[in-house]
Design a protein around this motif. Structure first.
Motif, PDB file in Angstrom:
ATOM      1  N   VAL A   1      85.774 -54.063  20.264  1.00 19.57           N
ATOM      2  CA  VAL A   1      85.746 -55.513  20.331  1.00 19.57           C
ATOM      3  C   VAL A   1      84.964 -56.046  19.137  1.00 19.57           C
ATOM      4  N   GLN A   2      85.464 -57.107  18.533  1.00 23.62           N
ATOM      5  CA  GLN A   2      84.769 -57.761  17.422  1.00 23.62           C
ATOM      6  C   GLN A   2      84.115 -59.038  17.927  1.00 23.62           C
ATOM      7  N   SER A  24      86.998 -60.711  20.358  1.00 24.43           N
ATOM      8  CA  SER A  24      88.408 -60.363  20.268  1.00 24.43           C
ATOM      9  C   SER A  24      88.660 -59.164  21.162  1.00 24.43           C
ATOM     10  N   ARG A  26      91.626 -57.236  24.142  1.00 25.76           N
ATOM     11  CA  ARG A  26      92.319 -57.539  25.394  1.00 25.76           C
ATOM     12  C   ARG A  26      91.460 -57.306  26.626  1.00 25.76           C
ATOM     13  N   LYS A  75      87.314 -65.803  26.207  1.00 25.24           N
ATOM     14  CA  LYS A  75      86.663 -64.656  25.569  1.00 25.24           C
ATOM     15  C   LYS A  75      85.409 -65.109  24.816  1.00 25.24           C
TER      16      LYS A  75
END
Length: 120
Positions: A1-2, A24, A26, A75
């Motif tokens: 994840v970023q 970012s 999913r 998110k």
């Protein structure tokens, strides 16, 4: 994840700030998210963490002044900072991991940090 943190700035004692962290990936909802901070010459310390089930954990110094929250649809993770003090001056880092703990090594992904400066 970023992770991309924002919202830092220079404020006076007693002011408020809201830090935001955009993530970012999913599987954001499955991550524990956290905010750590590091002041010059000091170790990185937990400010707040929130689990995937939205249990929260705060550093002892917070004493009810800060609130962490998350929006899994957007998110995003937020850190509301109230009643800021000069000793809160630090770079604040957004982080993601599998457990909401006080140990930075439990978090594998780190954002670039956002600077909070509190003047008296």
């Amino acid at each position: 994840v970023q992770l991309q943190a924002s919202g830092g700035g220079s404020v006076q004692t007693g002011s408020s700030l809201r830090l935001s962290c955009a993530a970012s990936g999913r599987t954001f909802s499955t991550y524990a998210m956290g905010w750590f901070r590091q002041a010059p010459g000091k170790e990185r310390e937990l400010v707040a963490a929130i689990s995937s089930g939205e249990r929260t954990l705060y550093g002892d110094f917070v004493k009810g002044r800060f609130t962490i929250s998350r929006d899994n649809v957007k998110k995003m993770v937020y850190l509301q900072l109230n009643s800021l003090k000069p000793e809160d001056t630090a770079v604040y880092y957004c982080t993601a991991g599998w457990r909401a703990t006080m140990n930075p090594t439990d978090f594998g992904s780190w954002g670039q940090g956002t600077l909070v400066t509190v003047s008296s």
